[in-house]
Scaffold this motif. Structure first.
Motif, PDB file in Angstrom:
ATOM      1  N   ILE A   1      36.498 -10.316  24.164  1.00 49.57           N
ATOM      2  CA  ILE A   1      36.394 -11.758  23.909  1.00 49.57           C
ATOM      3  C   ILE A   1      36.641 -12.520  25.202  1.00 49.57           C
ATOM      4  N   ASP A   2      37.635 -12.092  25.959  1.00 46.58           N
ATOM      5  CA  ASP A   2      37.997 -12.766  27.208  1.00 46.58           C
ATOM      6  C   ASP A   2      36.906 -12.678  28.271  1.00 46.58           C
TER       7      ASP A   2
ATOM      8  N   LEU B   1      32.178 -12.331  26.233  1.00 51.72           N
ATOM      9  CA  LEU B   1      31.529 -13.382  25.449  1.00 51.72           C
ATOM     10  C   LEU B   1      31.333 -14.620  26.305  1.00 51.72           C
TER      11      LEU B   1
ATOM     12  N   LEU C   1      34.236 -21.267  23.898  1.00 50.09           N
ATOM     13  CA  LEU C   1      35.410 -20.442  24.180  1.00 50.09           C
ATOM     14  C   LEU C   1      36.035 -20.845  25.508  1.00 50.09           C
TER      15      LEU C   1
ATOM     16  N   ILE D   1      33.467 -17.093  18.463  1.00 48.93           N
ATOM     17  CA  ILE D   1      33.854 -15.686  18.355  1.00 48.93           C
ATOM     18  C   ILE D   1      33.046 -15.004  17.249  1.00 48.93           C
TER      19      ILE D   1
ATOM     20  N   MET E   1      30.055  -7.456  19.471  1.00 50.33           N
ATOM     21  CA  MET E   1      31.335  -6.754  19.579  1.00 50.33           C
ATOM     22  C   MET E   1      31.335  -5.483  18.739  1.00 50.33           C
TER      23      MET E   1
END
Length: 108
Positions: A19-20, A23, A28, A64, A71
Motif C-alpha cells: 500500500i505504501d 499503489l 492515498l 485502497i 494486491m
C-alpha cells in the motif's frame, strides 16, 4: 503458532509495504498502516484493518479498495497459499480513539 496466524502475519508483511510503495492513487496522500489481519478459517476471505492519518479517510479507503485486485494478485505470487483470499479492507480508528481518550485524561 497456528497456520492461520502465520498466514495473517505473512499477508500483513506483504500488504502493508505494498500500500505504501506500489499503489499510485492520488487519494492515498496520508500515512496508512495495516493494524490487523483476520483470515477466515477456509482462507477465502481476509479482512485487513487499516489506520489512516493525514488524509480523507473515506477517500483513502476507497483508493485502497480500488487496488485490492492488484494486491491479491501480488499476494498470490509472494505467499505460499493454495487459495488466495478475497481482500476486504476495513477502517480501523482504534489508534485515533486511544489518542482521544489519552487527551481527555490529560485534560482532567
Amino acid at each position: 503458532m497456528e497456520r492461520t496466524e502465520r498466514l495473517e502475519e505473512e499477508i500483513k508483511k506483504v500488504v502493508g509495504p505494498f500500500i505504501d510503495q506500489k499503489l499510485k492513487d492520488p487519494r492515498l496522500d496520508g500515512m496508512i498502516s495495516v493494524t490487523k489481519v483476520y483470515l477466515a478459517k477456509d482462507f477465502k476471505l481476509c479482512k485487513i484493518y487499516v489506520s489512516i492519518f493525514g488524509a480523507n479517510k473515506e477517500e483513502a479507503l476507497e483508493g485502497i479498495k480500488s487496488g485490492a485486485g492488484y494486491m491479491r494478485k501480488e499476494l498470490g505470487r509472494r505467499v505460499q497459499i493454495r487459495i488466495v483470499p478475497e481482500l476486504q479492507f476495513v477502517l480501523d480508528d482504534s489508534i485515533e480513539y486511544g489518542a482521544h481518550i489519552d487527551q481527555m485524561l490529560k485534560n482532567i
